[in-house]
Design a protein around this motif. Structure first.
Motif, PDB file in Angstrom:
ATOM      1  N   ARG A 118       9.514  14.653  14.286  1.00  0.00           N
ATOM      2  CA  ARG A 118      10.404  15.779  14.000  1.00  0.00           C
ATOM      3  C   ARG A 118      11.563  15.343  13.107  1.00  0.00           C
ATOM      4  O   ARG A 118      11.968  16.082  12.207  1.00  0.00           O
ATOM      5  N   ARG A 119      12.063  14.140  13.339  1.00  0.00           N
ATOM      6  CA  ARG A 119      13.211  13.638  12.581  1.00  0.00           C
ATOM      7  C   ARG A 119      12.807  12.889  11.304  1.00  0.00           C
ATOM      8  O   ARG A 119      13.675  12.436  10.556  1.00  0.00           O
ATOM      9  N   SER A 120      11.500  12.731  11.080  1.00  0.00           N
ATOM     10  CA  SER A 120      10.995  11.975   9.926  1.00  0.00           C
ATOM     11  C   SER A 120      11.524  10.545   9.916  1.00  0.00           C
ATOM     12  O   SER A 120      11.960  10.008   8.890  1.00  0.00           O
ATOM     13  N   THR A 121      11.484   9.912  11.070  1.00  0.00           N
ATOM     14  CA  THR A 121      11.903   8.513  11.190  1.00  0.00           C
ATOM     15  C   THR A 121      10.955   7.612  10.393  1.00  0.00           C
ATOM     16  O   THR A 121       9.737   7.779  10.482  1.00  0.00           O
ATOM     17  N   PRO A 122      11.463   6.658   9.600  1.00  0.00           N
ATOM     18  CA  PRO A 122      10.579   5.762   8.840  1.00  0.00           C
ATOM     19  C   PRO A 122       9.541   5.103   9.743  1.00  0.00           C
ATOM     20  O   PRO A 122       9.857   4.670  10.856  1.00  0.00           O
ATOM     21  N   LEU A 123       8.311   5.021   9.251  1.00  0.00           N
ATOM     22  CA  LEU A 123       7.214   4.533  10.077  1.00  0.00           C
ATOM     23  C   LEU A 123       7.435   3.102  10.547  1.00  0.00           C
ATOM     24  O   LEU A 123       7.114   2.771  11.701  1.00  0.00           O
ATOM     25  N   LEU A 157       6.597   9.844   6.609  1.00  0.00           N
ATOM     26  CA  LEU A 157       7.328   8.734   7.216  1.00  0.00           C
ATOM     27  C   LEU A 157       7.359   7.470   6.361  1.00  0.00           C
ATOM     28  O   LEU A 157       8.103   6.534   6.681  1.00  0.00           O
ATOM     29  N   GLY A 158       6.558   7.434   5.302  1.00  0.00           N
ATOM     30  CA  GLY A 158       6.493   6.224   4.487  1.00  0.00           C
ATOM     31  C   GLY A 158       5.683   5.135   5.171  1.00  0.00           C
ATOM     32  O   GLY A 158       5.135   5.325   6.258  1.00  0.00           O
ATOM     33  N   CYS A 159       5.600   3.970   4.558  1.00  0.00           N
ATOM     34  CA  CYS A 159       4.908   2.826   5.151  1.00  0.00           C
ATOM     35  C   CYS A 159       5.360   1.551   4.441  1.00  0.00           C
ATOM     36  O   CYS A 159       6.011   1.605   3.392  1.00  0.00           O
ATOM     37  N   THR A 160       5.007   0.412   4.998  1.00  0.00           N
ATOM     38  CA  THR A 160       5.396  -0.870   4.422  1.00  0.00           C
ATOM     39  C   THR A 160       4.504  -1.203   3.224  1.00  0.00           C
ATOM     40  O   THR A 160       3.276  -1.211   3.361  1.00  0.00           O
ATOM     41  N   PRO A 161       5.085  -1.468   2.062  1.00  0.00           N
ATOM     42  CA  PRO A 161       4.274  -1.810   0.876  1.00  0.00           C
ATOM     43  C   PRO A 161       3.393  -3.034   1.143  1.00  0.00           C
ATOM     44  O   PRO A 161       3.841  -4.020   1.734  1.00  0.00           O
ATOM     45  N   GLY A 162       2.144  -2.943   0.722  1.00  0.00           N
ATOM     46  CA  GLY A 162       1.223  -4.061   0.882  1.00  0.00           C
ATOM     47  C   GLY A 162       0.550  -4.136   2.232  1.00  0.00           C
ATOM     48  O   GLY A 162      -0.286  -5.018   2.463  1.00  0.00           O
ATOM     49  N   GLY A 163       0.873  -3.231   3.145  1.00  0.00           N
ATOM     50  CA  GLY A 163       0.275  -3.248   4.476  1.00  0.00           C
ATOM     51  C   GLY A 163      -1.066  -2.543   4.536  1.00  0.00           C
ATOM     52  O   GLY A 163      -1.527  -1.932   3.572  1.00  0.00           O
ATOM     53  N   ASP A 164      -1.706  -2.634   5.719  1.00  0.00           N
ATOM     54  CA  ASP A 164      -3.011  -2.000   5.909  1.00  0.00           C
ATOM     55  C   ASP A 164      -2.936  -0.488   5.729  1.00  0.00           C
ATOM     56  O   ASP A 164      -3.856   0.126   5.186  1.00  0.00           O
ATOM     57  N   LEU A 165      -1.843   0.104   6.172  1.00  0.00           N
ATOM     58  CA  LEU A 165      -1.756   1.556   6.088  1.00  0.00           C
ATOM     59  C   LEU A 165      -1.596   2.007   4.638  1.00  0.00           C
ATOM     60  O   LEU A 165      -2.157   3.037   4.245  1.00  0.00           O
ATOM     61  N   GLU A 166      -0.870   1.237   3.843  1.00  0.00           N
ATOM     62  CA  GLU A 166      -0.722   1.622   2.442  1.00  0.00           C
ATOM     63  C   GLU A 166      -2.074   1.603   1.743  1.00  0.00           C
ATOM     64  O   GLU A 166      -2.371   2.480   0.922  1.00  0.00           O
ATOM     65  N   ALA A 167      -2.911   0.615   2.037  1.00  0.00           N
ATOM     66  CA  ALA A 167      -4.233   0.543   1.417  1.00  0.00           C
ATOM     67  C   ALA A 167      -5.057   1.780   1.761  1.00  0.00           C
ATOM     68  O   ALA A 167      -5.718   2.366   0.892  1.00  0.00           O
ATOM     69  N   ARG A 168      -5.002   2.196   3.019  1.00  0.00           N
ATOM     70  CA  ARG A 168      -5.725   3.403   3.421  1.00  0.00           C
ATOM     71  C   ARG A 168      -5.136   4.650   2.749  1.00  0.00           C
ATOM     72  O   ARG A 168      -5.857   5.584   2.404  1.00  0.00           O
TER      73      ARG A 168
END
Length: 279
Positions: A118-123, A157-168
């Motif tokens: 709800r608050r869009s807290t960074p992932l 929420l964004g994600c960490t650059p270079g991480g597994d989630l960014e690749a997906r």
């Protein structure tokens, strides 16, 4: 002697599966196991209460002990009973989480996820708060129906650059861009008054939505001009990419209906036309 082809019920009892066999275990059930074990209940009694098999309960007991101890069966049961007696505040959830590599979710953690969404807290911050990876956190957001896909999660929420989630995310984004959108309508009326089913393929969701709007307008105007009585026309919009596995839950199908039409009797139409003429 038992006739050939029949079953002797006394010699060969039929194994009946517990009612909840195969269902995922919940935090509430694990809490029940811990409380019952601390109160001295047997594994059979716990299984009956939870409508699980005794094997499933013993498997749950193993998950409530530290993975490093590698305890199973009676050894896990006995160790846990002693621990609950000597240390009532034993953190069994920590052991359960350790067995699942951070994918075990408690009601408290779910509440944190709901509020963070709800608050869009960074992932990255959210994952650190609940003690899970960004990928596991994303998957839980989807399970809670807060996010539909990795696109929804990262866009919000964004994600960490270079991480597994960014690749997906990059794969899903490319999939979205290469997708086509299929519009189907059941019971559509064209400009000639013919009722048929419609199907068309569009290069974008926006183009498909515009086509739906245009066809809906024609459907309504033709029905009114020809005084047709029609049931609701049902439509569905589906996105499909080259790799539906990657596409997954990214963009759920949408559906709806064009309201039905009731034709006015000729007398009512004539009366309305007269009223309009007199104004």
């Amino acid at each position: 002697m038992t006739p050939q082809g029949t079953v002797n019920d006394q010699a060969t009892p039929i194994r009946v599966l517990a009612r909840r066999s195969g269902e995922p275990w919940t935090d509430e059930e694990y809490s029940t196991v811990v409380a019952a074990l601390a109160a001295g209940s047997s594994v059979d009694q716990i299984a009956e209460e939870l409508q699980r098999t005794t094997g499933a309960v013993r498997g749950a007991l193993r998950l409530l002990t530290p993975p490093a101890l590698a305890l199973r069966g009676a050894a896990a049961e006995n160790w846990l009973r002693e621990q609950l007696t000597s240390t009532p505040a034993y953190d069994w959830r920590a052991s359960r989480r350790a067995h699942s590599n951070g994918t075990y979710w408690t009601p408290a953690a779910d509440s944190i996820l709901i509020e963070a969404w709800r608050r869009s807290t960074p992932l990255g911050e959210l994952a650190a708060t609940v003690g899970a990876t960004e990928l596991h956190t994303h998957r839980r957001l989807v399970q809670l129906r807060l996010s539909h896909s990795v696109l929804d999660t990262v866009d919000r929420l964004g994600c960490t650059p270079g991480g597994d989630l960014e690749a997906r995310y990059l794969v899903a984004r490319d999939e979205y861009r290469s997708a086509v959108w299929v519009l189907t309508i059941e019971g559509l009326v064209d400009q000639y008054g013919t009722v048929s089913d419609h199907i068309s393929v569009h290069s974008s969701r926006g183009a498909a939505a515009m086509a739906l709007e245009r066809l809906t307008a024609t459907h309504r105007s033709t029905a009114a001009a020809r005084r047709l009585s029609l049931p609701p026309a049902r439509w569905r919009l589906v996105g499909r990419g080259l790799d539906t596995a990657a596409y997954g839950l990214g963009h759920p199908d949408t559906a709806g209906e064009i309201p039905g039409v009731r034709a006015r009797p000729a007398e009512e139409e004539a009366s309305l036309a007269g009223d309009r003429a007199s104004v």
